[in-house]
Design a protein around this motif. Sequence first.
Motif, PDB file in Angstrom:
ATOM      1  N   ALA A   1       0.829  -1.211   0.000  1.00 24.07           N
ATOM      2  CA  ALA A   1       0.000   0.000   0.000  1.00 24.07           C
ATOM      3  C   ALA A   1       0.862   1.260   0.000  1.00 24.07           C
ATOM      4  O   ALA A   1       0.602   2.198  -0.769  1.00 24.07           O
ATOM      5  CB  ALA A   1      -0.931  -0.015   1.205  1.00 24.07           C
ATOM      6  N   THR A   2       1.877   1.312   0.856  1.00 24.93           N
ATOM      7  CA  THR A   2       2.736   2.500   0.898  1.00 24.93           C
ATOM      8  C   THR A   2       3.566   2.641  -0.381  1.00 24.93           C
ATOM      9  O   THR A   2       3.750   3.761  -0.878  1.00 24.93           O
ATOM     10  CB  THR A   2       3.675   2.445   2.107  1.00 24.93           C
ATOM     11  OG1 THR A   2       4.394   1.192   2.118  1.00 24.93           O
ATOM     12  CG2 THR A   2       2.897   2.575   3.399  1.00 24.93           C
ATOM     13  N   ALA A   3       4.044   1.521  -0.910  1.00 25.83           N
ATOM     14  CA  ALA A   3       4.798   1.577  -2.164  1.00 25.83           C
ATOM     15  C   ALA A   3       3.906   2.054  -3.306  1.00 25.83           C
ATOM     16  O   ALA A   3       4.334   2.869  -4.146  1.00 25.83           O
ATOM     17  CB  ALA A   3       5.392   0.206  -2.475  1.00 25.83           C
ATOM     18  N   SER A   4       2.668   1.568  -3.348  1.00 19.78           N
ATOM     19  CA  SER A   4       1.736   2.005  -4.385  1.00 19.78           C
ATOM     20  C   SER A   4       1.438   3.496  -4.265  1.00 19.78           C
ATOM     21  O   SER A   4       1.413   4.222  -5.273  1.00 19.78           O
ATOM     22  CB  SER A   4       0.433   1.209  -4.291  1.00 19.78           C
ATOM     23  OG  SER A   4       0.660  -0.172  -4.494  1.00 19.78           O
ATOM     24  N   ALA A   5       1.209   3.963  -3.036  1.00 18.69           N
ATOM     25  CA  ALA A   5       0.942   5.389  -2.826  1.00 18.69           C
ATOM     26  C   ALA A   5       2.128   6.238  -3.276  1.00 18.69           C
ATOM     27  O   ALA A   5       1.944   7.296  -3.906  1.00 18.69           O
ATOM     28  CB  ALA A   5       0.628   5.645  -1.353  1.00 18.69           C
ATOM     29  N   THR A   6       3.329   5.786  -2.978  1.00 21.42           N
ATOM     30  CA  THR A   6       4.527   6.534  -3.378  1.00 21.42           C
ATOM     31  C   THR A   6       4.665   6.597  -4.891  1.00 21.42           C
ATOM     32  O   THR A   6       4.888   7.670  -5.475  1.00 21.42           O
ATOM     33  CB  THR A   6       5.775   5.883  -2.763  1.00 21.42           C
ATOM     34  OG1 THR A   6       5.629   5.802  -1.351  1.00 21.42           O
ATOM     35  CG2 THR A   6       7.013   6.682  -3.103  1.00 21.42           C
TER      36      THR A   6
ATOM     37  N   LEU B   1       9.454   6.382   3.094  1.00 21.15           N
ATOM     38  CA  LEU B   1      10.098   5.912   4.323  1.00 21.15           C
ATOM     39  C   LEU B   1       9.356   4.721   4.909  1.00 21.15           C
ATOM     40  O   LEU B   1       9.978   3.761   5.386  1.00 21.15           O
ATOM     41  CB  LEU B   1      10.142   7.057   5.344  1.00 21.15           C
ATOM     42  CG  LEU B   1      11.167   8.169   5.106  1.00 21.15           C
ATOM     43  CD1 LEU B   1      10.986   9.280   6.136  1.00 21.15           C
ATOM     44  CD2 LEU B   1      12.586   7.624   5.158  1.00 21.15           C
ATOM     45  N   ALA B   2       8.025   4.770   4.861  1.00 27.86           N
ATOM     46  CA  ALA B   2       7.238   3.649   5.378  1.00 27.86           C
ATOM     47  C   ALA B   2       7.475   2.389   4.559  1.00 27.86           C
ATOM     48  O   ALA B   2       7.517   1.283   5.116  1.00 27.86           O
ATOM     49  CB  ALA B   2       5.751   4.011   5.373  1.00 27.86           C
TER      50      ALA B   2
ATOM     51  N   ALA C   1       3.158   7.753  12.879  1.00 21.25           N
ATOM     52  CA  ALA C   1       3.047   9.209  12.998  1.00 21.25           C
ATOM     53  C   ALA C   1       3.463   9.905  11.699  1.00 21.25           C
ATOM     54  O   ALA C   1       2.810  10.866  11.253  1.00 21.25           O
ATOM     55  CB  ALA C   1       3.910   9.699  14.155  1.00 21.25           C
ATOM     56  N   VAL C   2       4.524   9.418  11.063  1.00 19.08           N
ATOM     57  CA  VAL C   2       5.003  10.037   9.825  1.00 19.08           C
ATOM     58  C   VAL C   2       3.987   9.866   8.698  1.00 19.08           C
ATOM     59  O   VAL C   2       3.664  10.816   7.975  1.00 19.08           O
ATOM     60  CB  VAL C   2       6.367   9.440   9.425  1.00 19.08           C
ATOM     61  CG1 VAL C   2       6.789   9.922   8.046  1.00 19.08           C
ATOM     62  CG2 VAL C   2       7.435   9.815  10.446  1.00 19.08           C
ATOM     63  N   VAL C   3       3.471   8.653   8.534  1.00 20.15           N
ATOM     64  CA  VAL C   3       2.491   8.393   7.473  1.00 20.15           C
ATOM     65  C   VAL C   3       1.198   9.173   7.726  1.00 20.15           C
ATOM     66  O   VAL C   3       0.596   9.721   6.789  1.00 20.15           O
ATOM     67  CB  VAL C   3       2.201   6.882   7.356  1.00 20.15           C
ATOM     68  CG1 VAL C   3       1.060   6.618   6.383  1.00 20.15           C
ATOM     69  CG2 VAL C   3       3.450   6.143   6.907  1.00 20.15           C
ATOM     70  N   ALA C   4       0.772   9.243   8.977  1.00 19.49           N
ATOM     71  CA  ALA C   4      -0.443  10.000   9.301  1.00 19.49           C
ATOM     72  C   ALA C   4      -0.267  11.468   8.964  1.00 19.49           C
ATOM     73  O   ALA C   4      -1.184  12.102   8.397  1.00 19.49           O
ATOM     74  CB  ALA C   4      -0.782   9.828  10.786  1.00 19.49           C
TER      75      ALA C   4
END
Length: 204
Positions: free
Chosen positions: A40-45, A90-91, A127-130
């Motif tokens: 999910a984080t890789a896709s968002a990036t 980073l996530a 916290a960073v992703v939020a």
Amino acid sequence: MASVGEGKPELVGSKQGIVSVTKANRDQIVLVLRVVAFMATASATIVMCLNQETKTLLVGTVGSTPITATLKAKFQHTPAFVFFVVANGLASVHNLVMLVVDVFGGKLDCKGLRLVIITILDMVIVAVVAAGACSAAFMAELGKNGNSHAKWNKLCDKFESFCHQGAGALISSFIALLLLLLISAISIITLHNQKLTSPHATTP
């Protein structure tokens, strides 16, 4: 009395078996959640990094001659979107490293500190992703609806593809955020249970 004494080792063994099965199930659940969170984080990036759109707009006419302007919308033009990319990147790296540690780092545990460090890092990444997702969502809402009080015009009626692709990245990031929260909750509960079952724990 002898039968009671003989039954204790069997009871202890069964408890240990239950604990080991529970730990294995928990590790598998966390592993699956972390894989999905990484995706999910890789896709968002990636989706946000590739998000750009060029439009040629009519800005006026001189006589019968139209005057046009070519505008380009890119994520780099908005600091909130840049922070969004950095946060989700980073996530992604964090989740990838944690996957490697979960799979191959069983021998690296030193007095139970591995789970403590992973839990702390997970909460930092949450916290960073939020922060990245919320800041990008604020700018996305502003681009979609504008702000009549500040006289800021909306942009999504002109750059529809840019806004739709950004919305997809936001959805993916918020899904990752929920998964990371769940992973952190499982880790905290595990730490709490380990403290309760620790041989050094004192009973009242």
